[in-house]
Design an enzyme around this catalytic site. Sequence first.
Site, PDB file in Angstrom:
ATOM      1  CB  CYS A  77     -11.362 112.822  98.382  1.00  0.00           C
ATOM      2  SG  CYS A  77     -12.481 111.447  98.672  1.00  0.00           S
ATOM      3  CB  CYS A 184     -13.585 108.477  92.037  1.00  0.00           C
ATOM      4  SG  CYS A 184     -12.363 107.775  93.183  1.00  0.00           S
TER       5      CYS A 184
HETATM    6  N1  DGL Z   1     -10.627 109.338  95.694  1.00  0.00           N
HETATM    7  C1  DGL Z   1     -11.877 109.396  96.323  1.00  0.00           C
HETATM    8  C2  DGL Z   1     -12.921 110.135  95.504  1.00  0.00           C
HETATM    9  O1  DGL Z   1     -12.548 110.994  94.743  1.00  0.00           O
HETATM   10  C3  DGL Z   1     -12.493 108.272  97.044  1.00  0.00           C
HETATM   11  C4  DGL Z   1     -12.058 106.893  96.943  1.00  0.00           C
HETATM   12  C5  DGL Z   1     -12.570 106.121  98.132  1.00  0.00           C
HETATM   13  O2  DGL Z   1     -11.875 106.173  99.136  1.00  0.00           O
HETATM   14  O3  DGL Z   1     -13.633 105.516  98.041  1.00  0.00           O
HETATM   15  O4  DGL Z   1     -14.101 109.920  95.639  1.00  0.00           O
END
Ligand code: DGL
Length: 258
Positions: A77, A184
Amino acid sequence: MQEETREGKIGIFDSGIGGVTVLREIIKILPNEKYIYYSDSKNNPYGDKSKEKIIERCEEIFRFLLERKCKAVVIACNTASAVAAGYLREKYKDVPIIAIEPAYKMVHDYSYDKETLVMATKGTIESEKFNLLYRKYDNHKTTLLECVGLADVIEEGNEDKIKNYLEKNIGEYKGKVENVVLGCTHYPLVQKEIGQVLGGNVRFFNGASRLTVHLKDVLEENNLLSERQKQGKIEFIDSLGKREKEERFYKFLEEEKL
Ligand code: DGL
């Protein structure tokens, strides 16, 4: 003991199922490792949470993964990596922590002189870590776009909502950008849809492949690569225990293998 450690699992987590886009790259190169994937959908999204809250959740998940005998942990993430990786590395020095970051350096290396759109959460774009990266590799043709709520609609999986979101929020860049950084881990799940809205031949950059190479190097350096000769198991845990999440997670993993 060393043997036991080598055959331990690799823990991987995200605020939801978006990190599957990282895991599917990892298993192409490290298919025989065993994985435990933690999806924290109870606390999704991370992107607009406070720094303190993100660190608190990441530490809880990290400790949960250690209790399950993980030999290394991947933060799949961008938001959690930007905010919490430094803190965790400082506090837990014995376990390799591999963290993703937006692939902005790849733009610098491979497509420097092109108009670039960096899509990421508010948390990532406002983070100190991302800003250091951005200033270092700035091509002076970049727009940073906080895609508030996009990870949410992807997590929800409603195709109409995804399409509407993209048309409303990135439609204005149609024909104006050539590089798109998917900052993301949820966004590669809708790469095709993003391409349809932006039109033309946009080139996508995603941090998962670089992370995978780094993970392999770190495991090798620490003598932690598994010696198993058969495919490892992938275990999925969701903090809300939703069956539907699990099904989508395995579906996305399968899709990539075809
Ligand atoms: N998948 C996550 C990222 O790469 C975050 C998404 C979220 O929960 O805001 O930033």
